[in-house]
Each structure stands twice: as C-alpha cells, then as structure tokens.
Design a protein around this motif. Structure first.
Motif, PDB file in Angstrom:
ATOM      1  N   ASN A 163       0.872  -1.175   0.000  1.00  0.00           N
ATOM      2  CA  ASN A 163       0.000   0.000   0.000  1.00  0.00           C
ATOM      3  C   ASN A 163       0.913   1.229   0.000  1.00  0.00           C
ATOM      4  O   ASN A 163       1.464   1.582   1.037  1.00  0.00           O
ATOM      5  CB  ASN A 163      -0.893  -0.019   1.253  1.00  0.00           C
ATOM      6  CG  ASN A 163      -1.702   1.258   1.388  1.00  0.00           C
ATOM      7  OD1 ASN A 163      -1.837   2.022   0.434  1.00  0.00           O
ATOM      8  ND2 ASN A 163      -2.245   1.490   2.579  1.00  0.00           N
ATOM      9  N   LYS A 200       0.136   4.195  -0.265  1.00  0.00           N
ATOM     10  CA  LYS A 200      -0.536   5.386   0.286  1.00  0.00           C
ATOM     11  C   LYS A 200      -0.325   6.569  -0.670  1.00  0.00           C
ATOM     12  O   LYS A 200      -0.194   6.372  -1.867  1.00  0.00           O
ATOM     13  CB  LYS A 200      -0.045   5.689   1.699  1.00  0.00           C
ATOM     14  CG  LYS A 200      -0.046   4.454   2.606  1.00  0.00           C
ATOM     15  CD  LYS A 200       0.018   4.820   4.048  1.00  0.00           C
ATOM     16  CE  LYS A 200       0.297   3.564   4.861  1.00  0.00           C
ATOM     17  NZ  LYS A 200      -0.137   3.703   6.248  1.00  0.00           N
ATOM     18  N   HIS A 204      -9.615   0.819   4.538  1.00  0.00           N
ATOM     19  CA  HIS A 204      -8.373   1.054   5.282  1.00  0.00           C
ATOM     20  C   HIS A 204      -8.671   1.989   6.451  1.00  0.00           C
ATOM     21  O   HIS A 204      -9.502   2.893   6.335  1.00  0.00           O
ATOM     22  CB  HIS A 204      -7.321   1.663   4.355  1.00  0.00           C
ATOM     23  CG  HIS A 204      -5.957   1.696   4.958  1.00  0.00           C
ATOM     24  ND1 HIS A 204      -5.577   2.654   5.871  1.00  0.00           N
ATOM     25  CD2 HIS A 204      -4.885   0.879   4.805  1.00  0.00           C
ATOM     26  CE1 HIS A 204      -4.330   2.431   6.247  1.00  0.00           C
ATOM     27  NE2 HIS A 204      -3.888   1.354   5.613  1.00  0.00           N
ATOM     28  N   GLU A 220      -5.648  -5.258  10.344  1.00  0.00           N
ATOM     29  CA  GLU A 220      -4.679  -4.183  10.559  1.00  0.00           C
ATOM     30  C   GLU A 220      -5.027  -3.436  11.837  1.00  0.00           C
ATOM     31  O   GLU A 220      -5.865  -2.525  11.818  1.00  0.00           O
ATOM     32  CB  GLU A 220      -4.724  -3.200   9.384  1.00  0.00           C
ATOM     33  CG  GLU A 220      -4.306  -3.798   8.061  1.00  0.00           C
ATOM     34  CD  GLU A 220      -3.690  -2.732   7.162  1.00  0.00           C
ATOM     35  OE1 GLU A 220      -2.555  -2.963   6.712  1.00  0.00           O
ATOM     36  OE2 GLU A 220      -4.298  -1.686   6.944  1.00  0.00           O
ATOM     37  N   ALA A 233      -0.960  -0.234  15.162  1.00  0.00           N
ATOM     38  CA  ALA A 233       0.285  -0.767  14.593  1.00  0.00           C
ATOM     39  C   ALA A 233       0.596  -0.169  13.226  1.00  0.00           C
ATOM     40  O   ALA A 233       1.676  -0.413  12.685  1.00  0.00           O
ATOM     41  CB  ALA A 233       0.181  -2.292  14.473  1.00  0.00           C
ATOM     42  N   ILE A 234      -0.316   0.613  12.672  1.00  0.00           N
ATOM     43  CA  ILE A 234      -0.114   1.117  11.305  1.00  0.00           C
ATOM     44  C   ILE A 234       0.769   2.355  11.333  1.00  0.00           C
ATOM     45  O   ILE A 234       0.420   3.371  11.944  1.00  0.00           O
ATOM     46  CB  ILE A 234      -1.466   1.430  10.634  1.00  0.00           C
ATOM     47  CG1 ILE A 234      -2.283   0.154  10.486  1.00  0.00           C
ATOM     48  CG2 ILE A 234      -1.237   2.084   9.283  1.00  0.00           C
ATOM     49  CD1 ILE A 234      -3.640   0.359   9.869  1.00  0.00           C
ATOM     50  N   GLY A 263      -1.456  -6.605   8.647  1.00  0.00           N
ATOM     51  CA  GLY A 263      -0.843  -5.326   8.296  1.00  0.00           C
ATOM     52  C   GLY A 263      -0.630  -4.479   9.531  1.00  0.00           C
ATOM     53  O   GLY A 263      -1.487  -4.436  10.425  1.00  0.00           O
ATOM     54  N   GLY A 264       0.504  -3.801   9.584  1.00  0.00           N
ATOM     55  CA  GLY A 264       0.812  -2.928  10.720  1.00  0.00           C
ATOM     56  C   GLY A 264       2.280  -3.046  11.037  1.00  0.00           C
ATOM     57  O   GLY A 264       2.685  -3.953  11.768  1.00  0.00           O
ATOM     58  N   SER A 265       3.088  -2.152  10.432  1.00  0.00           N
ATOM     59  CA  SER A 265       4.526  -2.108  10.677  1.00  0.00           C
ATOM     60  C   SER A 265       5.231  -3.432  10.393  1.00  0.00           C
ATOM     61  O   SER A 265       6.151  -3.818  11.113  1.00  0.00           O
ATOM     62  CB  SER A 265       4.812  -1.626  12.108  1.00  0.00           C
ATOM     63  OG  SER A 265       4.330  -0.304  12.282  1.00  0.00           O
ATOM     64  N   VAL A 266       4.777  -4.122   9.330  1.00  0.00           N
ATOM     65  CA  VAL A 266       5.531  -5.308   8.900  1.00  0.00           C
ATOM     66  C   VAL A 266       6.807  -4.824   8.211  1.00  0.00           C
ATOM     67  O   VAL A 266       6.776  -3.927   7.379  1.00  0.00           O
ATOM     68  CB  VAL A 266       4.711  -6.182   7.914  1.00  0.00           C
ATOM     69  CG1 VAL A 266       5.554  -7.367   7.429  1.00  0.00           C
ATOM     70  CG2 VAL A 266       3.428  -6.668   8.567  1.00  0.00           C
ATOM     71  N   LEU A 318      -0.236  -6.960   4.363  1.00  0.00           N
ATOM     72  CA  LEU A 318      -0.523  -5.687   3.692  1.00  0.00           C
ATOM     73  C   LEU A 318       0.529  -4.716   4.228  1.00  0.00           C
ATOM     74  O   LEU A 318       0.593  -4.479   5.442  1.00  0.00           O
ATOM     75  CB  LEU A 318      -1.948  -5.215   3.999  1.00  0.00           C
ATOM     76  CG  LEU A 318      -2.388  -3.890   3.355  1.00  0.00           C
ATOM     77  CD1 LEU A 318      -2.220  -3.900   1.845  1.00  0.00           C
ATOM     78  CD2 LEU A 318      -3.858  -3.594   3.692  1.00  0.00           C
ATOM     79  N   ILE A 319       1.341  -4.206   3.326  1.00  0.00           N
ATOM     80  CA  ILE A 319       2.577  -3.539   3.723  1.00  0.00           C
ATOM     81  C   ILE A 319       2.529  -2.075   3.308  1.00  0.00           C
ATOM     82  O   ILE A 319       2.398  -1.771   2.110  1.00  0.00           O
ATOM     83  CB  ILE A 319       3.800  -4.200   3.020  1.00  0.00           C
ATOM     84  CG1 ILE A 319       3.701  -5.743   3.034  1.00  0.00           C
ATOM     85  CG2 ILE A 319       5.103  -3.705   3.630  1.00  0.00           C
ATOM     86  CD1 ILE A 319       3.649  -6.382   4.393  1.00  0.00           C
ATOM     87  N   GLY A 320       2.670  -1.171   4.275  1.00  0.00           N
ATOM     88  CA  GLY A 320       2.693   0.251   3.965  1.00  0.00           C
ATOM     89  C   GLY A 320       4.110   0.737   3.719  1.00  0.00           C
ATOM     90  O   GLY A 320       4.670   0.563   2.635  1.00  0.00           O
ATOM     91  N   GLY A 321       4.709   1.331   4.746  1.00  0.00           N
ATOM     92  CA  GLY A 321       6.027   1.962   4.599  1.00  0.00           C
ATOM     93  C   GLY A 321       7.073   1.095   3.910  1.00  0.00           C
ATOM     94  O   GLY A 321       7.797   1.569   3.024  1.00  0.00           O
TER      95      GLY A 321
HETATM   96  C1  PEP Z   1      -0.917   0.102   5.819  1.00  0.00           C
HETATM   97  O1  PEP Z   1      -0.911   1.262   5.449  1.00  0.00           O
HETATM   98  O2  PEP Z   1      -1.816  -0.663   5.453  1.00  0.00           O
HETATM   99  C2  PEP Z   1       0.164  -0.346   6.694  1.00  0.00           C
HETATM  100  C3  PEP Z   1       0.101  -1.545   7.202  1.00  0.00           C
HETATM  101  O3  PEP Z   1       1.175   0.552   6.931  1.00  0.00           O
HETATM  102  P1  PEP Z   1       2.592   0.241   7.651  1.00  0.00           P
HETATM  103  O4  PEP Z   1       3.111  -1.047   7.088  1.00  0.00           O
HETATM  104  O5  PEP Z   1       3.452   1.413   7.298  1.00  0.00           O
HETATM  105  O6  PEP Z   1       2.312   0.140   9.110  1.00  0.00           O
END
Ligand code: PEP
Length: 250
Positions: free
Chosen positions: A9, A11, A94, A166, A170-171, A209-212, A230-233
């Motif tokens: 993701n 973003k 989200h 998520e 933790a996001i 998802g959440g800071s993976v 689900l991976i953000g950063g």
């Molecule tokens: C997200 O935006 O869905 C997410 C999990 O972000 P992050 O991995 O940066 O915590």
C-alpha cells in the motif's frame, strides 16, 4: 493450502521518477512466483504501473474506489476505470479512510459489492484502535466490520476476496502486533467466517498489516492463519518489499 499474498500500500507517496525506480527494483528482484504479489498505487500512477508490470506476474491495484458505476460524482474513480488500467485488486476500508475520511461499514460494504460484482479482488481491512484493544473489544470490533460486509454482500462474495487484519495502533507506528496477538485475531476472524461457510473460510487469505518489516515478516507469516501481509512503509523500498515477499514464500 492458501496462496500467500503480499500487497504493498503505497498510500499517497510517489513521483513519476520514484515509481519508475521502485517498479524496476521490484521487477528485477523477481518476487517468488508462489506468492501473489500486488502493489496498490495512487490513481495517477496506474497507467505507469500497468505499463511497467504487464506480463511480469506482479499484480496491481488501487487504494480505494467509488461504489457508484459512473456519473455525477466529482472526484471519484469507478471500478470500471480501475479495470481499464488492468487493476486486479482494491484496498477497501483502510483505517485511514475510516478515520480521516469518515468511511463507515455500510459504505464500505457497498464498495465491496461493486468490486466483487466486477470480478476484482477487494482487500477488506478491519482493525481496532488502541483504546478498543485496551477495553477488550478487539474481537467485537473486527467482527462487526466483517459482518457488515457479509450481511450486505453474502458470504459467497468472500470467495473472491482478501481480508486484512490491521490493528490501527500498529499502522505506521513501528509497533507491530506480536505473532500471538495477530494469530489470535486471524483465527477468530476465520472462525467467524466458518460459521457462515466453512469452505469459504478455509480458502480465505487473511493478511496481517501494521509495521511489517523485512525483519519481522517471517515470524508473523509463520502463524497458521496469517497468509501474508498488507505492507505500507516497507513497500516503498524495493529491497524491503522483496524480502517480505520472500518471507511469505518460506
Ligand atoms: C498500511 O498502510 O496498510 C500499513 C500496514 O502501513 P505500515 O506497514 O506502514 O504500518
């Protein structure tokens, strides 16, 4: 046996140049073919993503969509438009959409119906805030978010879907749920779907998802009911994203 899924993701990040570099890096690193790898990009970059990834085996999608088919909805983007650019996946519900843009369960359920009716794969996000967790309400919150969709779309619509747990706390915070915390919620979500339809539940990919990050993905993905992330950063750096994809294959 469920196929692992790792979805990035991005973003609201990127430029033409950075998207080009990121996609080249991910493609060159060849995510494992046993993992369904997806990148969810901001709308303006979808043509660029399509051009770069077509034929690569890596799928792409968006981070939101309108529940409406077409017409006088200024600023919105339809499912058909996403299909026009080869999207296969759409993130729905989200927590940033819920908290910053006032999205609620009934509207998310309408989007879910529009996406599945068109044959795209929704990545439906559910998760509790820190206050809700501390109040012992995690199970109740995620079940309510899930059931709003099942009641509107029917459990059969989950057969073509991906669920993402998520935790809001933790996001983007660097604070990851422990594998035990995540597994407990994933198992509860799967059990709730199984009450409606055991076969659908058994096949449903449930992502965490959440800071993976590259260094915590493997222990999360080793849990029985965690089918990827689900991976953000970390999806904004090709090497990190690729390491997470490889952890899902292991
Ligand atoms: C997200 O935006 O869905 C997410 C999990 O972000 P992050 O991995 O940066 O915590």
């Amino acid at each position: 046996m469920r196929t692992p899924v790792v979805a990035g993701n991005w973003k609201m990040n990127g430029t033409r140049a950075s998207v080009s570099e990121l996609l080249a890096g991910v493609k060159q690193g060849q995510p494992p073919s046993t993992v369904e790898t997806v990148v969810c990009a901001p709308y303006p970059y979808l043509p660029q993503v399509e051009a770069a990834l077509a034929g690569s085996g890596i799928r792409w999608g968006a981070q939101n969509v309108s529940e409406h088919a077409a017409g006088a909805y200024t600023g919105e983007v339809s499912v058909a438009m996403l299909q026009d650019f080869g999207c296969s996946h759409v993130i729905l519900g989200h927590s940033e959409r819920r908290s910053l843009f006032a999205e609620q369960d009934p509207g998310i359920a309408e989007k879910f119906v529009a996406v599945t009716a068109a044959g795209l794969t929704p990545i439906l996000c559910v998760g509790e805030t820190l206050e809700q967790r501390e109040a012992g309400a995690t199970g109740q919150v995620v079940e309510q978010q899930l059931m709003a969709v099942i009641q509107r779309a029917g459990v059969a619509a989950l057969a073509g879907a991906v669920l993402a747990y998520e935790p809001v706390w933790a996001i983007g915070t660097g604070r990851t749920a422990t594998p035990e915390q995540a597994q407990a919620v994933h198992a509860a979500l799967r059990a709730r779907v199984a009450q409606e339809d055991a076969a659908v539940a058994a096949k449903l990919p449930i992502l965490y998802g959440g800071s993976v990050k590259a260094d915590n993905a493997a222990e999360l993905f080793a849990c029985e009911d965690i089918d990827g992330g689900l991976i953000g950063g970390a999806s904004l750096k090709a090497d990190d994203f690729l390491q997470i994809c490889r952890a899902a294959a292991a």
